[in-house]
Write a protein that holds these residues in place. Structure first.
Motif, PDB file in Angstrom:
ATOM      1  N   THR A   1       0.865  -1.182   0.000  1.00  0.00           N
ATOM      2  CA  THR A   1       0.000   0.000   0.000  1.00  0.00           C
ATOM      3  C   THR A   1       0.900   1.229   0.000  1.00  0.00           C
ATOM      4  O   THR A   1       1.494   1.589   1.013  1.00  0.00           O
TER       5      THR A   1
ATOM      6  N   ILE B   1      -7.872   0.173  -2.171  1.00  0.00           N
ATOM      7  CA  ILE B   1      -7.905  -0.712  -1.010  1.00  0.00           C
ATOM      8  C   ILE B   1      -9.324  -0.921  -0.483  1.00  0.00           C
ATOM      9  O   ILE B   1      -9.613  -1.977   0.094  1.00  0.00           O
TER      10      ILE B   1
ATOM     11  N   PHE C   1      -1.987  -5.328   5.005  1.00  0.00           N
ATOM     12  CA  PHE C   1      -1.647  -4.144   4.226  1.00  0.00           C
ATOM     13  C   PHE C   1      -0.275  -3.638   4.676  1.00  0.00           C
ATOM     14  O   PHE C   1      -0.125  -3.107   5.777  1.00  0.00           O
TER      15      PHE C   1
ATOM     16  N   ILE D   1      -8.164   1.121   6.944  1.00  0.00           N
ATOM     17  CA  ILE D   1      -7.719  -0.265   7.148  1.00  0.00           C
ATOM     18  C   ILE D   1      -7.935  -0.673   8.599  1.00  0.00           C
ATOM     19  O   ILE D   1      -8.468  -1.751   8.889  1.00  0.00           O
TER      20      ILE D   1
ATOM     21  N   SER E   1      -1.996  -1.665  -3.868  1.00  0.00           N
ATOM     22  CA  SER E   1      -3.179  -0.836  -3.655  1.00  0.00           C
ATOM     23  C   SER E   1      -3.764  -0.324  -4.967  1.00  0.00           C
ATOM     24  O   SER E   1      -4.962  -0.046  -5.046  1.00  0.00           O
TER      25      SER E   1
END
Length: 327
Positions: free
Chosen positions: A10, A42, A58, A80, A243
């Motif tokens: 990410t 994401i 991630f 997240i 991502s």
């Protein structure tokens, strides 16, 4: 039972920054995956994972905070953490070229493995602290940007108490990945005080490893690789995506072919009784036991490989050509 880790690198785009794209637009494109047709970053990936009862890992790169300021890390990790997926540490050291202040002075390197041990420790500590400042639980795992780690990186991680590394990718062995393992090393292994969790992969032809990356393996290849891992009782299988990977190369359209692969991968993990979705926090360190027999990678299958090559060629024509003028 094989633990399957779906890992998402990410990261913001250094290329977009070089072209003068402002921070907010970089986040929208590289992290959120916002294009005119919708949103495919994401958030889309977490939606698909959750639909299948899976966890995502991630690997978040916080070093752009040295350029844009700390708030940008919180913007990235907030969604997240809210959705209870796992955040671990990632680092692309090319951002040091634009840093307002660097933990290693004026020293630069494309990859973390380009730095001496003391500098690697300083860089990793800085990156870890930036994540923690954004209210991320202390990371226990790391992946180097570009897989560009070496054995000193593992020593540095051990020094900082980071227990797991997933920087070894046999498809990048020698350059930029300089961890001293071989293409036959694809099981968890203890090395320099940490457990190395190699990126998984298959032999798509004799002696040629192709990584278990969503955009690199066809649906057929990924399904066969997952089933092989479960059937052989491999301790872990590590998948990579990014991502921005659900977008075309020019980042302006959704790549429906890669999206379909991602969904099929999720379905296989969820439906296969030999597989278990996991994050690093779920793993038992004993999976790196030296007493465990090492199983071979999935062997080549010429029909399967040719099928993927044809699919990739069609996908390139449809999704990877710059039909529209660049911004």
């Amino acid at each position: 039972m094989t633990d399957v880790l779906v890992t998402v690198d990410t990261e913001l785009s250094a290329g977009l920054h070089q072209r003068g794209v402002v921070a907010g637009c970089n986040v929208e494109n590289s992290i959120s995956g916002i294009v005119s047709a919708g949103t495919y970053g994401i958030g889309w990936q977490m939606d698909r994972l959750e639909e299948h009862g899976l966890k995502g890992v991630f690997f978040v790169d916080p070093l752009p905070a040295l350029v844009y300021g700390k708030a940008i890390v919180a913007d990235i990790v907030g969604p997240i953490l809210k959705r209870r997926h796992e955040v671990q540490l990632h680092a692309h050291t090319e951002w040091l070229a634009w840093a307002k202040a660097s933990p290693v002075g004026d020293r630069r390197g494309q990859n973390i493995g380009d730095f001496e041990l003391a500098d690697q420790i300083a860089l990793l500590k800085c990156a870890r602290d930036l994540l923690e400042d954004a209210h991320v639980p202390r990371p226990i795992a790391f992946r180097a940007g570009n897989y560009g780690a070496d054995d000193r990186t593992l020593i540095a991680l051990s020094h900082l108490g980071i227990s797991w590394d997933s920087s070894f990718n046999a498809a990048y062995l020698g350059a930029p990945c300089r961890i001293a393992l071989t293409q036959d090393d694809h099981a968890p292994v203890r090395r320099h005080g940490v457990i190395e969790m190699p990126v998984s992969g298959i032999f798509d032809r004799a002696g040629m490893v192709r990584p278990a990356q969503v955009c690199a393996l066809s649906r057929w290849e990924m399904t066969d690789a997952l089933r092989h891992a479960g059937r052989m009782g491999e301790p872990a299988f590590v998948i990579v995506t990014h991502s921005f990977e659900m977008l075309s190369r020019d980042r302006r359209r959704p790549n429906r072919a890669v999206m379909a692969r991602f969904i099929a991968m999720c379905r296989e993990i969820a439906d296969n009784p030999d597989l278990r979705s996991a994050g690093f926090a779920d793993l038992d360190p004993s999976i790196a036991s030296p007493l465990r027999a090492r199983s071979p990678r999935l062997a080549p299958n010429s029909v399967r490989t040719i099928s993927r090559i044809v699919q990739q060629a069609a996908g390139t024509l449809r999704y990877e050509r710059h039909w529209l003028p660049s911004r």
